[in-house]
Scaffold this active site. Structure first.
Site, PDB file in Angstrom:
ATOM      1  CG  LEU A 126      47.115  45.821  39.287  1.00 60.32           C
ATOM      2  CD1 LEU A 126      48.179  46.264  38.288  1.00 60.32           C
ATOM      3  CD2 LEU A 126      46.208  47.023  39.611  1.00 60.32           C
ATOM      4  N   PRO A 129      50.115  37.912  45.082  1.00 55.79           N
ATOM      5  CG  PRO A 129      50.817  35.682  45.142  1.00 55.79           C
ATOM      6  CD  PRO A 129      50.693  36.865  44.224  1.00 55.79           C
ATOM      7  CD1 TRP A 157      43.665  37.587  46.717  1.00 53.69           C
ATOM      8  CD2 TRP A 157      41.484  37.099  46.632  1.00 53.69           C
ATOM      9  NE1 TRP A 157      43.321  36.987  47.902  1.00 53.69           N
ATOM     10  CE2 TRP A 157      41.982  36.680  47.876  1.00 53.69           C
ATOM     11  CE3 TRP A 157      40.137  36.893  46.355  1.00 53.69           C
ATOM     12  CZ2 TRP A 157      41.172  36.073  48.831  1.00 53.69           C
ATOM     13  CZ3 TRP A 157      39.329  36.282  47.307  1.00 53.69           C
ATOM     14  CH2 TRP A 157      39.855  35.884  48.536  1.00 53.69           C
ATOM     15  CB  ILE A 158      42.639  37.058  38.689  1.00 52.12           C
ATOM     16  CG1 ILE A 158      44.056  37.497  39.094  1.00 52.12           C
ATOM     17  CG2 ILE A 158      42.229  37.625  37.331  1.00 52.12           C
ATOM     18  CD1 ILE A 158      44.221  38.974  39.386  1.00 52.12           C
ATOM     19  CG  ASP A 245      39.762  56.422  36.017  1.00 53.40           C
ATOM     20  OD1 ASP A 245      39.947  56.305  37.235  1.00 53.40           O
ATOM     21  OD2 ASP A 245      40.282  57.312  35.323  1.00 53.40           O
ATOM     22  CD  GLU A 368      37.402  47.377  39.705  1.00 51.21           C
ATOM     23  OE1 GLU A 368      37.528  48.531  39.255  1.00 51.21           O
ATOM     24  OE2 GLU A 368      36.953  46.433  39.053  1.00 51.21           O
ATOM     25  N   GLY A 369      40.421  49.306  44.675  1.00 54.11           N
ATOM     26  CA  GLY A 369      40.712  50.364  45.632  1.00 54.11           C
ATOM     27  C   GLY A 369      39.903  50.130  46.886  1.00 54.11           C
ATOM     28  CB  THR A 370      40.857  49.091  50.352  1.00 50.95           C
ATOM     29  OG1 THR A 370      41.765  50.165  50.644  1.00 50.95           O
ATOM     30  CG2 THR A 370      41.646  47.855  49.926  1.00 50.95           C
TER      31      THR A 370
HETATM   32  C1  LIG Z   1      36.341  38.961  45.216  1.00 48.68           C
HETATM   33  C2  LIG Z   1      37.576  39.664  44.736  1.00 48.68           C
HETATM   34  C3  LIG Z   1      37.791  39.804  43.375  1.00 48.68           C
HETATM   35  C4  LIG Z   1      38.961  40.432  42.910  1.00 48.68           C
HETATM   36  N1  LIG Z   1      39.181  40.538  41.555  1.00 48.68           N
HETATM   37  C5  LIG Z   1      40.344  41.076  41.100  1.00 48.68           C
HETATM   38  C6  LIG Z   1      40.655  41.093  39.706  1.00 48.68           C
HETATM   39  O1  LIG Z   1      39.850  40.680  38.875  1.00 48.68           O
HETATM   40  N2  LIG Z   1      41.857  41.578  39.310  1.00 48.68           N
HETATM   41  C7  LIG Z   1      42.778  42.053  40.191  1.00 48.68           C
HETATM   42  O2  LIG Z   1      43.842  42.487  39.764  1.00 48.68           O
HETATM   43  N3  LIG Z   1      42.518  42.049  41.535  1.00 48.68           N
HETATM   44  C8  LIG Z   1      41.326  41.573  42.001  1.00 48.68           C
HETATM   45  N4  LIG Z   1      41.062  41.532  43.351  1.00 48.68           N
HETATM   46  C9  LIG Z   1      42.095  41.962  44.282  1.00 48.68           C
HETATM   47  C10 LIG Z   1      41.823  43.333  44.904  1.00 48.68           C
HETATM   48  O3  LIG Z   1      41.931  44.332  43.936  1.00 48.68           O
HETATM   49  C11 LIG Z   1      42.801  43.529  46.068  1.00 48.68           C
HETATM   50  O4  LIG Z   1      42.404  42.613  47.072  1.00 48.68           O
HETATM   51  C12 LIG Z   1      42.773  44.950  46.610  1.00 48.68           C
HETATM   52  O5  LIG Z   1      43.466  45.805  45.733  1.00 48.68           O
HETATM   53  C13 LIG Z   1      43.393  45.092  48.008  1.00 48.68           C
HETATM   54  O6  LIG Z   1      44.646  44.511  48.035  1.00 48.68           O
HETATM   55  P1  LIG Z   1      45.054  43.455  49.196  1.00 48.68           P
HETATM   56  O7  LIG Z   1      43.985  42.437  49.262  1.00 48.68           O
HETATM   57  O8  LIG Z   1      46.439  43.005  48.882  1.00 48.68           O
HETATM   58  O9  LIG Z   1      45.014  44.272  50.519  1.00 48.68           O
HETATM   59  P2  LIG Z   1      46.206  45.168  51.109  1.00 48.68           P
HETATM   60  O10 LIG Z   1      46.665  46.132  50.069  1.00 48.68           O
HETATM   61  O11 LIG Z   1      47.208  44.279  51.727  1.00 48.68           O
HETATM   62  O12 LIG Z   1      45.434  45.967  52.238  1.00 48.68           O
HETATM   63  C14 LIG Z   1      45.096  45.378  53.510  1.00 48.68           C
HETATM   64  C15 LIG Z   1      44.446  46.444  54.378  1.00 48.68           C
HETATM   65  O13 LIG Z   1      45.385  47.515  54.605  1.00 48.68           O
HETATM   66  C16 LIG Z   1      44.798  48.735  54.172  1.00 48.68           C
HETATM   67  N5  LIG Z   1      45.824  49.590  53.580  1.00 48.68           N
HETATM   68  C17 LIG Z   1      46.767  49.243  52.668  1.00 48.68           C
HETATM   69  N6  LIG Z   1      47.529  50.283  52.348  1.00 48.68           N
HETATM   70  C18 LIG Z   1      47.035  51.343  53.051  1.00 48.68           C
HETATM   71  C19 LIG Z   1      47.389  52.720  53.154  1.00 48.68           C
HETATM   72  N7  LIG Z   1      48.355  53.264  52.406  1.00 48.68           N
HETATM   73  N8  LIG Z   1      46.689  53.497  53.995  1.00 48.68           N
HETATM   74  C20 LIG Z   1      45.645  52.988  54.731  1.00 48.68           C
HETATM   75  N9  LIG Z   1      45.279  51.701  54.680  1.00 48.68           N
HETATM   76  C21 LIG Z   1      45.956  50.891  53.855  1.00 48.68           C
HETATM   77  C22 LIG Z   1      43.741  48.356  53.135  1.00 48.68           C
HETATM   78  O14 LIG Z   1      42.763  49.372  52.956  1.00 48.68           O
HETATM   79  C23 LIG Z   1      43.213  47.086  53.726  1.00 48.68           C
HETATM   80  O15 LIG Z   1      42.257  47.398  54.711  1.00 48.68           O
HETATM   81  C24 LIG Z   1      39.896  40.935  43.837  1.00 48.68           C
HETATM   82  C25 LIG Z   1      39.639  40.821  45.225  1.00 48.68           C
HETATM   83  C26 LIG Z   1      38.496  40.201  45.672  1.00 48.68           C
HETATM   84  C27 LIG Z   1      38.245  40.083  47.137  1.00 48.68           C
END
Ligand SMILES: Cc1cc2nc3c(=O)[nH]c(=O)nc-3n(C[C@H](O)[C@H](O)[C@H](O)COP(=O)(O)OP(=O)(O)OC[C@H]3O[C@@H](n4cnc5c(N)ncnc54)[C@H](O)[C@@H]3O)c2cc1C
Length: 400
Positions: A126, A129, A157-158, A245, A368-370
């Protein structure tokens, strides 16, 4: 009647995964982690035990276990190392359960059966960059051309990007809706590594979950047969959220296992190390850290068990699973930080597992949702700003 006991089957499963992890993985995890090495040899063993098809019914090649079992497996695996639980999250949770729920019979036969049997490994693509929390910011496109879709884009980041055979991929199939960022213009596709135009790589700079594989993949004019559309055109966003979910459930249970690992390592060390003439476990401030780990462990476990109970009954659990994931992952970060603290300078060395726990826990507070996204979601539920709407397909209830 409310029942907090695990069944005998659950207890046997929990014990056998725990014993397998202690015997087969624990002795080598320090080296795998140090060498940044994903051990493919673990996969046939996981398949043998039925873990890779845990909650997939036997008619689709799975082990036919209930959803509580999926949680128990996740908890036990992350007790050993987060990299093991990640396999369950992306393969057994995000991918297989989505195919089970949204797939056609032909898709299930072609992809779900070999995946559940552990003959093929799968993951979930999903993130891009420039699009993580803001899924609507994704740039991947899926252009319809006759009996195919042509996909272009990059996923970042998959987990298992450089290992998996099959990928659940999301992109915009409606260019007009892409411009408007209307999520009903997104679709979901089953993609094979073997498709022409697919390429992948490993992220080398990652500093946690080092025994796991995390990477990227690119799709360059990659043709996907129309029969690999999962669900209907325009249902991609709903499927992506549905998948979360299931993935979040395994992350919640896994983080619970990590808290227990931190607790157990801290207890062991606190009873060995002496300062001021007594074991450090005798100091109240050390006890406080260990007591917090115990309360976080028990609360996290109850929260994921409730989600598993709802899943078994076929009831919607987005809210409860989100709460379980948020609570357990934040608590695991607290536990890992305190585990390092209990170990003093030794916690700052890879000689002890505390540092690995500390590096591993942080990922789950992001993926999976920060933490922030979950906090907002839970606030919106209680404030009445958010309510879950029924979807066309729901996770099937467990049938014994
Ligand atoms: C080890 C690892 C494995 C992963 N595996 C997968 C995978 O298998 N498949 C996949 O699809 N993805 C995967 N991911 C990606 C992960 O799902 C994303 O990193 C995550 O969704 C957060 O997106 P971002 O890194 O772009 O951060 P951003 O969305 O850029 O967020 C950066 C910061 O801003 C904050 N923020 C953003 N929007 C808001 C808001 N509206 N209100 C308040 N705060 C906000 C966030 O909470 C965070 O602190 C993986 C990531 C890691 C680290």
């Amino acid at each position: 009647m409310l029942d907090f006991d695990l069944t005998e089957e659950h207890q046997i499963l929990e014990r056998s995964v725990r014993e397998w992890g202690a015997r087969e993985v624990a002795p080598k995890i320090k080296d795998l982690d140090r060498e940044h090495r994903f051990d493919k040899g673990i996969l046939p063993q996981m398949a043998e035990m039925g873990l890779l098809g845990a909650s997939v019914p036997t008619e689709y090649g799975g082990a036919g276990m209930d959803y509580i079992s999926l949680g128990l497996i996740s908890e036990e695996l992350e007790y050993v190392d987060t990299s093991l639980r990640v396999i369950m999250s992306v393969h057994a949770g995000l991918n297989c359960l989505s195919l089970l729920t949204w797939g056609t019979e032909a898709q299930k036969q072609k992809y779900l059966v070999p995946q559940a049997q552990g003959k093929q490994l799968s993951t979930y693509g999903l993130t891009e960059p420039a699009a993580g929390s803001d899924v609507r910011g994704m740039q991947t496109t899926a252009r319809k051309s006759g009996d195919r879709y042509v996909l272009n884009g990059e996923k970042m980041w998959i987990s298992l990007a450089d290992i998996a055979d099959n990928f659940l991929v999301f992109g915009w199939s409606d260019p007009e809706k892409k411009k408007l960022k209307d999520p009903s213009g997104m679709s979901a596709f089953i993609v094979e590594r073997a498709f022409k135009g697919f390429s992948s790589g490993t992220l080398k700079e990652k500093w946690g979950i080092l025994a796991g594989n995390t990477g990227y993949f690119k799709m360059d004019e990659m043709e996907v047969p129309a029969e690999n559309l999962l669900g209907k055109e325009g249902e991609g966003f709903k499927i992506a959220m549905f998948a979360l979910d299931q993935g979040r459930y395994t992350v919640a249970a896994g983080a619970t296992g990590l808290i227990r690992a931190c607790r157990d390592a801290s207890i062991k060390y606190a009873k060995q190390r002496k300062t001021f003439g007594v074991e450090i476990a005798q100091h109240q401030l050390v006890k406080e850290m260990i007591a917090q780990m115990e309360s976080d462990y028990q609360a996290s476990r109850l929260l994921w068990l409730r989600s598993g109970f709802l899943k078994n009954q076929g009831r919607r659990n987005t809210r409860e699973t989100g709460l379980a994931k948020w609570f357990a992952t934040v608590a695991s970060e607290r536990a890992a930080g305190d585990c390092v603290q209990v170990h003093g300078a030794n916690g700052y060395s890879d000689e002890y597992p505390a540092g690995r726990f500390y590096r591993n826990c942080k990922g789950a507070v992001i993926y999976e949702g920060t933490r922030e996204i979950h906090k907002l979601m839970q606030a919106d539920y209680v404030l009445g700003y958010r309510a879950d709407k029924p979807t066309r397909c729901e996770l099937p209830a467990y049938k014994a």
